[in-house]
Design a protein around this motif. Structure first.
Motif, short mmCIF file in Angstrom:
data_model
loop_
_atom_site.label_atom_id
_atom_site.label_comp_id
_atom_site.label_asym_id
_atom_site.label_seq_id
_atom_site.Cartn_x
_atom_site.Cartn_y
_atom_site.Cartn_z
N ILE A 61 0.84 -1.20 0.00
CA ILE A 61 0.00 0.00 0.00
C ILE A 61 0.87 1.25 0.00
O ILE A 61 1.93 1.29 0.65
CB ILE A 61 -0.95 0.00 1.24
CG1 ILE A 61 -1.85 1.24 1.20
CG2 ILE A 61 -0.16 -0.06 2.53
CD1 ILE A 61 -2.88 1.27 2.34
N ARG A 66 -2.13 5.05 2.92
CA ARG A 66 -2.19 4.62 4.33
C ARG A 66 -2.43 5.79 5.26
O ARG A 66 -3.25 5.74 6.17
CB ARG A 66 -0.88 3.89 4.67
CG ARG A 66 -0.90 3.18 6.04
CD ARG A 66 -0.41 4.06 7.17
NE ARG A 66 0.92 4.58 6.92
CZ ARG A 66 1.48 5.54 7.65
NH1 ARG A 66 0.80 6.11 8.65
NH2 ARG A 66 2.69 5.98 7.35
N ASN A 141 -8.01 -0.35 0.09
CA ASN A 141 -6.68 -0.60 0.64
C ASN A 141 -6.71 -1.45 1.91
O ASN A 141 -5.65 -1.75 2.47
CB ASN A 141 -5.99 0.74 0.96
CG ASN A 141 -5.72 1.55 -0.28
OD1 ASN A 141 -5.09 1.07 -1.22
ND2 ASN A 141 -6.19 2.80 -0.29
#
Length: 290
Positions: A61, A66, A141
């Motif tokens: 990711i 994030r 994600n």
């Protein structure tokens, strides 16, 4: 008239002392129960806010994605605290729980990165947690969202039961306090019944007779409450000295409300019971006083 008032004051002193003592003891009991209830609720809140939700992220990711997800979680009304756990931190957490050092697996998904957060106490129930899990899990994600389902279920049932029991005990104690204070004041006023009736017979109005007794009732109720507050605070101080963990549960705002409630209860019930007793004896015939 003033001589009758002075006589009433002198002859009423012993009964007033006993009424102050009785009301103080009852308010002290109510204060202790209130303190236990406050601490129990704070302890329940502490355990609820220790529940942690883990949002496991997909491999590779992007750091910006994030950080964006972490900021989103931190901004939600249910979030109390949030932290990012990278692979190295995940490894340390794994080893703290007794796991083996699988250093060779650090680059695969056995120890994925995650965003871990705790919730505010009001949001720790199965329904809301499932909604939170579904909402966060829909993010592209996010690989998986986990929380201790069994723990939350048992916690919810046990805490609901504890809250009901504490509420029942508090209500029962409150009723007993009202009854006991009322009986204490009525017994104290019983010794003054002839003085009250004599003042009425010489022409004193109801307000003239009741006013000094009502003022005395307010003073006695306030004195009783202040003594009870001092005793309760003394018990709290001693308990926190022997059990330091209790200091973490102390909520000065709720304690202040508890002490204010004791003053209001002490004054209100004492005044009400005194005035009712005065009116009762004024309505009675002289022969009925014996």
């Amino acid at each position: 008239m003033s001589q009758f008032g002075k006589a009433a004051s002198k002859r009423g002193k012993p009964s007033y002392f006993m009424s102050i003592l009785g009301v103080t003891l009852v308010l002290f009991l109510l204060g202790i129960v209130g303190w236990i209830t406050i601490n129990s609720q704070k302890l329940i809140e502490y355990f609820k806010e220790s529940v942690e939700v883990q949002v496991f992220l997909k491999p590779n990711i992007q750091d910006t994605a994030r950080q964006s997800l972490q900021n989103y979680i931190a901004a939600q009304p249910y979030t109390k605290a949030v932290r990012y756990t990278d692979k190295e931190s995940a490894k340390k957490e794994w080893m703290k729980t007794g796991g083996e050092d699988f250093t060779e697996f650090l680059d695969n998904a056995l120890l994925p990165t995650s965003i871990d957060f705790t919730l505010k106490a009001d949001f720790v129930d199965s329904v809301r947690l499932n909604q939170i899990k579904t909402t966060i899990g829909s993010n592209p994600n996010v690989d998986e969202v986990k929380y201790p389902t069994a723990v939350v279920g048992k916690m919810q049932r046990n805490f609901n039961l504890i809250s009901l029991v504490l509420a029942g005990v508090a209500i029962l104690i409150a009723v007993l306090v009202i009854v006991l204070i009322d009986n204490t004041i009525r017994l104290a006023m019983f010794s003054n019944r002839f003085i009250i009736k004599t003042m009425q017979m010489v022409g004193a109005t109801r307000w003239f007779i009741a006013k000094p007794l009502n003022i005395r009732a307010i003073v006695n109720g306030a004195v009783s409450a202040l003594i009870a507050i001092a005793l309760v605070y003394g018990v709290i101080t001693v308990a926190e000295r022997f059990l330091p963990d209790l200091q973490a549960l102390r909520d000065n705002g709720l304690l202040l409300l508890l002490f204010l409630a004791l003053i209001i209860i002490g004054i209100t019930i004492t005044l009400f019971s005194t005035h009712r007793s005065v009116v009762k004896y004024l309505r009675m015939k002289l022969d009925e006083l014996y």
